[in-house]
Design an enzyme around this catalytic site. Structure first.
Site, short mmCIF file in Angstrom:
data_model
loop_
_atom_site.label_atom_id
_atom_site.label_comp_id
_atom_site.label_asym_id
_atom_site.label_seq_id
_atom_site.Cartn_x
_atom_site.Cartn_y
_atom_site.Cartn_z
N TRP A 32 0.82 -1.22 0.00
CA TRP A 32 0.00 0.00 0.00
C TRP A 32 0.85 1.27 0.00
O TRP A 32 0.32 2.36 -0.02
CB TRP A 32 -0.97 0.01 1.18
CG TRP A 32 -0.34 -0.41 2.47
CD1 TRP A 32 0.27 0.38 3.37
CD2 TRP A 32 -0.28 -1.74 2.98
NE1 TRP A 32 0.72 -0.36 4.42
CE2 TRP A 32 0.40 -1.67 4.23
CE3 TRP A 32 -0.72 -3.00 2.54
CZ2 TRP A 32 0.65 -2.80 5.01
CZ3 TRP A 32 -0.47 -4.11 3.32
CH2 TRP A 32 0.20 -4.01 4.54
N GLU A 45 -5.79 0.70 5.34
CA GLU A 45 -5.90 1.22 6.71
C GLU A 45 -6.97 0.48 7.50
O GLU A 45 -6.80 0.23 8.69
CB GLU A 45 -6.20 2.72 6.69
CG GLU A 45 -5.05 3.56 6.14
CD GLU A 45 -3.78 3.44 6.99
OE1 GLU A 45 -3.89 3.04 8.17
OE2 GLU A 45 -2.70 3.74 6.47
N LEU A 88 -9.83 -12.60 8.37
CA LEU A 88 -9.25 -11.35 8.88
C LEU A 88 -9.88 -10.93 10.21
O LEU A 88 -9.27 -10.20 10.99
CB LEU A 88 -9.45 -10.21 7.87
CG LEU A 88 -8.28 -9.87 6.95
CD1 LEU A 88 -8.61 -8.62 6.15
CD2 LEU A 88 -7.00 -9.66 7.73
N TYR A 90 -13.07 -9.26 12.68
CA TYR A 90 -13.72 -7.95 12.74
C TYR A 90 -14.50 -7.67 11.44
O TYR A 90 -14.22 -6.73 10.73
CB TYR A 90 -12.71 -6.83 12.97
CG TYR A 90 -12.10 -6.85 14.34
CD1 TYR A 90 -12.77 -6.28 15.41
CD2 TYR A 90 -10.87 -7.45 14.55
CE1 TYR A 90 -12.21 -6.30 16.68
CE2 TYR A 90 -10.31 -7.47 15.82
CZ TYR A 90 -10.98 -6.90 16.88
OH TYR A 90 -10.44 -6.92 18.11
N TYR A 128 -8.99 8.37 12.74
CA TYR A 128 -7.74 7.78 12.27
C TYR A 128 -7.75 7.54 10.76
O TYR A 128 -6.86 7.99 10.03
CB TYR A 128 -7.46 6.46 12.99
CG TYR A 128 -6.36 5.71 12.32
CD1 TYR A 128 -5.04 6.12 12.47
CD2 TYR A 128 -6.63 4.67 11.44
CE1 TYR A 128 -4.02 5.49 11.80
CE2 TYR A 128 -5.62 4.02 10.77
CZ TYR A 128 -4.32 4.43 10.95
OH TYR A 128 -3.31 3.82 10.27
N ASP A 146 -2.44 7.43 15.68
CA ASP A 146 -2.83 6.06 16.03
C ASP A 146 -2.05 5.66 17.29
O ASP A 146 -1.39 6.50 17.91
CB ASP A 146 -2.56 5.10 14.86
CG ASP A 146 -1.08 4.81 14.70
OD1 ASP A 146 -0.26 5.56 15.27
OD2 ASP A 146 -0.74 3.83 14.02
N THR A 310 -12.76 0.53 43.99
CA THR A 310 -12.24 -0.23 42.86
C THR A 310 -13.33 -0.77 41.95
O THR A 310 -14.13 -1.58 42.34
CB THR A 310 -11.44 -1.45 43.34
OG1 THR A 310 -12.29 -2.22 44.18
CG2 THR A 310 -10.22 -1.00 44.11
#
Length: 369
Positions: A32, A45, A88, A90, A128, A146, A310
DNA sequence: TTCCGGAGTT
DNA sequence: AACTCCGGAA
């Protein structure tokens, strides 16, 4: 003359020059980086999010062979698109790209938006990716932040605040923007990321081989290993809890928590978490029934106590209450022991701090007989 | 096998 | 700040 009210200490111009000189030699030859086609840059990207370079390379090449441009992507059935993405992970990334490609064809004449703002409108494109396309494909002087860039600047500026904080993020974005050599944003941004990937790594950074080590405040202060500062804590969870101060003959009902788990062995006022849709009063009645098997009359609200500890932020709704049938004997389900105590006895027992604050309030205002 | 951190978008 | 969901660590 330096600016009197300069917002922050920034590296000199030499920072950018040294970085770019290093990048010329050190830059990896990646597919790329051989194109300026905004569509190809965009695809790369998106693929590179959460995914390593070596994994992305073959996918990137296959993808461009299958969908060489926006129109071919938009025209492909979603199933084919997902098939090409298979492995890949996602997958919403692929769905979003497909959807965005169709939007571009339908509403934008088939052309990628030319502006940062325009790019942000598309699904799956955030700050981004918009910055990457603008700077790398269009060579606009837009900063790109990033995770690599965040880490680099946390060290260069020796930032003491976690980079997650918005103030820190603004500072980094400002630094990244003001250091862009005019007209060279694409190279500069990629150089920053490459530096983070190859030299200024999360662990064992190669400071000796760093082209901008002379500008690095963290190196100077020997704080490289503690930059970036890790975020203060994990996400805190909001909890709504009810508690009852149950009074009989001037004595108060308290229970001792089980010997295991959170705040083990401490005394507390009976009660518990609200279920969804439940009012604090309803929760209180239910908890007394479940945990102690007694029916109570929920009285006036005493107070609401806010307490953070906490991982949790607790809002404790406290009520006066009384047993509908005073002769009932409480059962032990969620407690190790129960006790009826005089208000003055409360001081000698161990309570969680939220309950302790409540006790202080009770002692001040008195307990009804 | 589960757990936790990561890095972007919303 | 919440959500996504993967992939390396435990």
């Amino acid at each position: 003359m330096p600016e009197k009210n300069a917002p922050q200490k920034l590296p000199s111009k030499d920072f950018s020059r040294s970085l770019l000189r290093w990048y010329e030699e050190a830059a990896r030859d990646l597919p790329w980086r051989r194109t300026s086609d905004p569509y190809a840059i965009w695809a790369s990207e998106i693929m590179l999010q959460q995914t390593q370079v070596k994994t992305v390379i073959p996918y990137f090449l296959r993808w461009l062979a299958a969908f060489p441009n926006i129109s071919s992507l938009a025209g492909a059935p979603l199933d084919d698109v997902l098939k090409m993405w298979e492995g890949l992970g996602y997958y919403s990334r692929a769905r979003n790209m497909h959807k965005a490609a169709k939007e571009i064809m339908d509403k934008l004449d088939g052309r990628m938006p030319r502006t940062y703002k325009g790019l942000l409108e598309l699904p799956g494109i955030g700050a981004y990716t918009a910055g990457a396309v603008c700077s790398i494909a269009y060579n606009q002087d837009v900063p790109l932040v990033d995770a690599n860039v965040k880490r680099v600047f946390a060290r260069i500026l020796d930032m003491e605040k976690p980079v997650e904080q918005t103030a820190a993020a603004r500072e980094i974005r400002g630094a990244a923007e003001s250091l862009i050599p005019s007209g060279k944003a694409g190279l500069f941004n990629q150089a920053l990321m490459e530096l983070g990937a190859l030299v200024c790594t999360p662990k064992n950074p190669d400071c000796a081989g760093c082209p901008v080590s002379l500008h690095c405040l963290a190196l100077k202060e020997q704080t490289v290993d503690s930059r970036p500062v890790l975020p203060p804590k994990k996400k805190t969870q909001a909890l709504e809890v009810s508690a009852g101060v149950c009074v009989r003959d001037g004595k108060i009902l308290i229970q001792k928590r089980l010997p295991k788990g959170l705040m083990a062995g401490l005394w507390e006022f009976p009660g518990g978490k609200l279920n969804s849709g439940e009012s604090p009063e309803q929760a209180l009645v239910r908890e007394f029934a479940e945990e102690l098997e007694i029916d109570i009359q929920c009285g006036e609200k005493i107070t609401v106590i806010q307490h953070a500890y906490t991982r949790f932020r607790v809002r404790l709704h406290v009520f006066w209450c009384s047993m509908k049938e005073p002769a009932q004997t409480p059962a032990l389900h969620a407690a190790e022991e129960i006790r009826w105590v005089l208000p003055k006895e409360l001081d000698g027992l161990a309570f969680p701090s939220a309950d302790r604050r409540l006790i202080q309030m009770l002692m001040k205002d008195g307990v009804p007989v």
